[in-house]
Enzyme design. Structure first.
Site, PDB file in Angstrom:
ATOM      1  N   GLY A 217      -7.820  10.141   3.246  1.00  0.00           N
ATOM      2  CA  GLY A 217      -7.686   9.335   1.792  1.00  0.00           C
ATOM      3  C   GLY A 217      -9.191   8.300   1.972  1.00  0.00           C
ATOM      4  O   GLY A 217      -9.323   7.479   1.115  1.00  0.00           O
ATOM      5  N   THR A 218      -9.786   8.431   2.948  1.00  0.00           N
ATOM      6  CA  THR A 218     -10.919   7.333   2.879  1.00  0.00           C
ATOM      7  C   THR A 218     -11.939   7.808   2.460  1.00  0.00           C
ATOM      8  O   THR A 218     -13.193   7.107   2.286  1.00  0.00           O
ATOM      9  CB  THR A 218     -11.196   7.224   4.707  1.00  0.00           C
ATOM     10  OG1 THR A 218     -11.473   8.444   5.361  1.00  0.00           O
ATOM     11  CG2 THR A 218     -10.099   6.483   5.140  1.00  0.00           C
ATOM     12  N   GLY A 219     -12.222   9.076   1.826  1.00  0.00           N
ATOM     13  CA  GLY A 219     -13.088   9.510   1.180  1.00  0.00           C
ATOM     14  C   GLY A 219     -14.354  10.311   1.730  1.00  0.00           C
ATOM     15  O   GLY A 219     -15.436  10.491   1.477  1.00  0.00           O
TER      16      GLY A 219
ATOM     17  N   THR B 207     -14.485  14.003   1.728  1.00  0.00           N
ATOM     18  CA  THR B 207     -14.972  14.952   0.950  1.00  0.00           C
ATOM     19  C   THR B 207     -15.754  14.202  -0.440  1.00  0.00           C
ATOM     20  O   THR B 207     -16.948  14.800  -0.395  1.00  0.00           O
ATOM     21  CB  THR B 207     -13.856  15.569   0.331  1.00  0.00           C
ATOM     22  OG1 THR B 207     -12.774  16.064   1.439  1.00  0.00           O
ATOM     23  CG2 THR B 207     -14.063  16.778  -0.522  1.00  0.00           C
TER      24      THR B 207
ATOM     25  N   GLU C  69      16.508 -12.083   3.664  1.00  0.00           N
ATOM     26  CA  GLU C  69      15.201 -12.233   3.210  1.00  0.00           C
ATOM     27  C   GLU C  69      14.705 -13.602   3.297  1.00  0.00           C
ATOM     28  O   GLU C  69      13.421 -13.686   3.909  1.00  0.00           O
ATOM     29  CB  GLU C  69      14.925 -11.726   1.741  1.00  0.00           C
ATOM     30  CG  GLU C  69      15.595  -9.997   1.330  1.00  0.00           C
ATOM     31  CD  GLU C  69      14.558  -9.318   2.321  1.00  0.00           C
ATOM     32  OE1 GLU C  69      13.512  -9.591   2.840  1.00  0.00           O
ATOM     33  OE2 GLU C  69      15.254  -8.364   2.669  1.00  0.00           O
TER      34      GLU C  69
ATOM     35  N   HIS D 156      13.586 -13.898   7.040  1.00  0.00           N
ATOM     36  CA  HIS D 156      12.203 -13.525   7.190  1.00  0.00           C
ATOM     37  C   HIS D 156      11.063 -14.618   6.926  1.00  0.00           C
ATOM     38  O   HIS D 156      10.088 -14.934   7.567  1.00  0.00           O
ATOM     39  CB  HIS D 156      11.864 -12.195   6.652  1.00  0.00           C
ATOM     40  CG  HIS D 156      12.720 -10.841   6.993  1.00  0.00           C
ATOM     41  ND1 HIS D 156      12.438 -10.471   8.449  1.00  0.00           N
ATOM     42  CD2 HIS D 156      13.485 -10.097   6.453  1.00  0.00           C
ATOM     43  CE1 HIS D 156      13.074  -9.492   8.596  1.00  0.00           C
ATOM     44  NE2 HIS D 156      13.717  -9.390   7.424  1.00  0.00           N
TER      45      HIS D 156
END
Length: 688
Positions: free
Chosen positions: A236-238, A240, A455, A458
């Site tokens: 997915g980093t480009g 192509t 939550e 966290h």
């Protein structure tokens, strides 16, 4: 349009077409002759040929029952093949039926050239039934037409159809024909302006483009262009997209084929396709050949028996072709992979893939530029701050950002707006990480209170830690990806992959904050901390095995990275007893961080009750509202929906004269949940 686009075929495009027609005719003739020969052999099965003299002798001995007289042969049957008591009138029908059932032998004798005038009287004398079928004059021509001409025409049409569907003139079924698609500059429509966040990669590829435009200035000094460049990076980093951009900038043909396109079930077909690909590329040079997922055919060869493997033959042919073509002609080979560690070393040596270009995850500036590229055709409202979105999407690749922008545009349309605002972008980001809200999910009061304390646990640990990221959002609304709520931490500045030991310890403590709140406040444990425990254990294991942050092992590597650009997993490089001791060191780290989280919860119990009470009322609050509650201010005075715990405190809204601001009421006392737990525990997965 490139004048060499004709692919160099002699005679133009009619050459392959003529060859395919001739090939189809030859195949059809061979198939029709074979099937006619096979049919004649089947029809003659059970037939015995006898001399004419023997036939006359059988007639005189009263052995013959019936004879069929034709122009070139006599077909007869013997009386011994007849059932007992058969009437002579039904003789032909009985013998014909027995022949079909395999019970009678057909005898054939050739008719003599001279006319035998004694044959008919002899047959009458011995009571032999003889006959001859009526045949029209055109029956022979019709038989020839139906047996050969019509089947051959149908077969030629069928073969031409199959050849056209399965590869054209590249052999029957297109076996060995390259499936590479040629894209011209106008077809790709991609330039470096469409690629953002990869400035270093574009600089490395700019030299290749300059060579294709001005090869003379390189050849004058004696320089040679690299034959190939390997694009390496996470999915997915480009990679192509960047290869297409190189072809678009250079204005040359672009051959694109996947590595799996070379692999077939027949050994040798892949090597043939490699030869065909480079042959076609040489005809339209200068050009760019792009092989995506080259690890499919470029895996390291082993010493196992049976070197006739299809992938190995294809790799050998690719290596030979890369050594054989002349780089001065302008054939540039680009390849992409996210598993460079599995590639064969012969493929990576200088002279083949001379350059290795890393296409990594973009930094803050890269994500901002990528968002600007993807929002060029999106109508944005004035409140959109792409830098805020870029900060929130740390670790995302170009494909993630493109999906985020598209989801934001879809959300704006669903809500009936004409432009995308900031809330659409942040909601799209939350949609990617947590899924959509479960509007039909109903929690009991105890479950909501338990999720709220989990939550807020966290968030409270993250707020009180010095080296943790600020809290952006807290919600107890269930989402589709299995969570009943989540706490969103958002960095205020872009950081590299470099992390200190204190930061890693703080991350573990934040992950432990939910379980610590459950035990301290509610005196229980739930399976909602499953994903938190897994994340914390992964960080602690990396600290011990790979980062050298353990007091017992020190700077000793106990594991090595196996898949850097995919799942980031590693394999153990130590003995089993060492691995057992490593597990004990990991447990000690987790216990230390858990004790810190428990201490934070105990020290801030009163503030937690206030935040939980407000969270139960609103179901979703921001980090700024949490800070306002802890500082004793009215959270309703916090106007910004994006304010985090690290943002400066906003001034309170003006009060009416003589009216003092009342602090937020503390939360209700929490009863012991020992007898409030549901009778059936949910499955062991992450629900918070």
């Amino acid at each position: 349009m490139n004048p060499n686009q004709n692919n160099g075929n002699k005679g133009g495009p009619q050459g392959p077409k003529k060859r395919s027609i001739i090939s189809a005719i030859l195949w059809a003739v061979a198939i029709v002759i074979f099937f006619n020969f096979l049919a004649s052999q089947i029809s003659n099965a059970g037939t015995r040929e006898v001399p004419y003299s023997e036939f006359i002798q059988m007639v005189r001995e009263d052995k013959v029952a019936t004879v069929e007289l034709t122009n070139n042969k006599f077909i007869f049957y013997l009386k011994e093949d007849m059932p007992q008591g058969t009437d002579s009138q039904d003789l032909a029908q009985v013998l014909a039926k027995q022949m079909e059932e395999g019970g009678a032998t057909t005898y054939v004798t050739a008719a003599i050239p001279a006319v035998d005038t004694e044959l008919v009287p002899l047959l009458k004398e011995h009571d032999v039934k003889f006959y001859s079928e009526m045949q029209e004059e055109s029956s022979y021509l019709m038989s020839l037409l139906l047996s050969y001409v019509v089947p051959m025409v149908l077969m030629v049409g069928l073969l031409l159809f199959l050849m056209r569907r399965m590869g054209g003139a590249g052999g029957l079924g297109g076996v060995g024909k390259s499936n590479a698609k040629v894209y011209m500059e106008k077809s790709t429509g991609v330039t470096f302006a469409d690629v953002a966040g990869q400035d270093e990669a574009k600089e490395s590829l700019a030299e290749i483009i300059d060579f294709l435009h001005n090869p003379g200035k390189y050849t004058e000094i004696g320089a040679k262009l690299p034959k190939g460049a390997l694009l390496v990076g996470p999915p997915g980093t480009g990679k192509t997209l960047l290869a297409k951009a190189v072809a678009g900038e250079a204005g040359v043909p672009f051959f694109s084929i996947s590595g799996s396109g070379f692999v077939e079930m027949f050994v040798g077909v892949g090597a043939s396709r490699v030869r065909d690909l480079f042959k076609e590329a040489s005809k339209v040079a200068p050009c760019i050949v792009f092989i995506d997922e080259i690890d499919t055919i470029g895996k390291a060869r082993d010493n196992h028996m049976g070197g006739n493997d299809e992938r190995e033959q294809t790799l050998n042919q690719l290596l030979a072709e890369m050594d054989g073509f002349d780089p001065t002609k302008g054939i540039i080979l680009l390849a992409a992979t996210n598993r460079p560690e599995v590639l064969d070393q012969a493929l990576l040596r200088p002279g083949r893939f001379d350059r290795r270009i890393t296409i990594d995850r973009p930094n803050l500036a890269g994500r901002l530029a990528t968002l600007q590229v993807h929002t060029r055709k999106i109508r944005l409202s004035e409140d959109v701050d792409l830098k805020k979105v870029a900060l929130a999407t740390a670790g995302c690749v170009g494909a993630d950002l493109a999906n985020l922008v598209n989801e934001a545009a879809l959300r704006a349309v669903r809500l009936g707006r004409k432009a995308v605002n900031q809330q659409d972008l942040l909601s799209a980001f939350e949609l990617v990480i947590a899924g959509t809200e479960k509007k039909g999910s109903v929690l009991t009061e105890f479950e909501k209170k338990l999720v709220a304390y989990h939550e807020v646990g966290h968030a409270m640990v993250a707020y009180k830690q010095k080296n943790s990221e600020p809290v952006q959002k807290i919600t107890i609304v269930p989402h589709t990806q299995g969570s009943l709520g989540y706490t969103l931490l958002m960095p205020e500045e872009d950081k590299t992959e470099l992390r200190t030991k204190e930061e890693l310890m703080a991350r573990i403590a934040v992950s432990m904050g939910g379980r610590a709140a459950e035990e301290v406040v509610l005196n229980t444990m739930t399976n909602g901390a499953a994903q938190d425990i897994q994340d914390a254990t992964g960080v602690a294991r990396n600290m011990v095995a790979m980062f050298g942050m353990s007091d017992e092992f020190g700077m000793m590597a106990l594991a090595s990275r196996r898949s850097q650009y995919l799942d980031g997993g590693y394999g153990m490089d130590c003995a089993q007893d060492t691995a057992a001791r490593m597990d004990q060191a990991v447990k000690e780290l987790l216990d230390t961080c858990y004790r810190d989280a428990v201490q934070v919860i105990r020290d801030n119990r009163e503030d937690m009750d206030k935040v939980v009470a407000y969270l139960l009322e609103k179901e979703t609050i921001t980090g700024g509202e949490m800070v306002a509650i802890i500082e004793g201010r009215d959270p309703a005075t916090v106007d910004s929906p994006y304010l985090s715990t690290a943002a400066p405190a906003e001034p309170c809204q003006p009060q009416e004269p003589g009216k003092a601001e009342e602090p937020a009421e503390p939360g209700e006392a929490v009863e012991s949940p020992a007898d409030q737990l549901p009778p059936q525990q949910p499955e062991d997965n992450d629900i918070f």
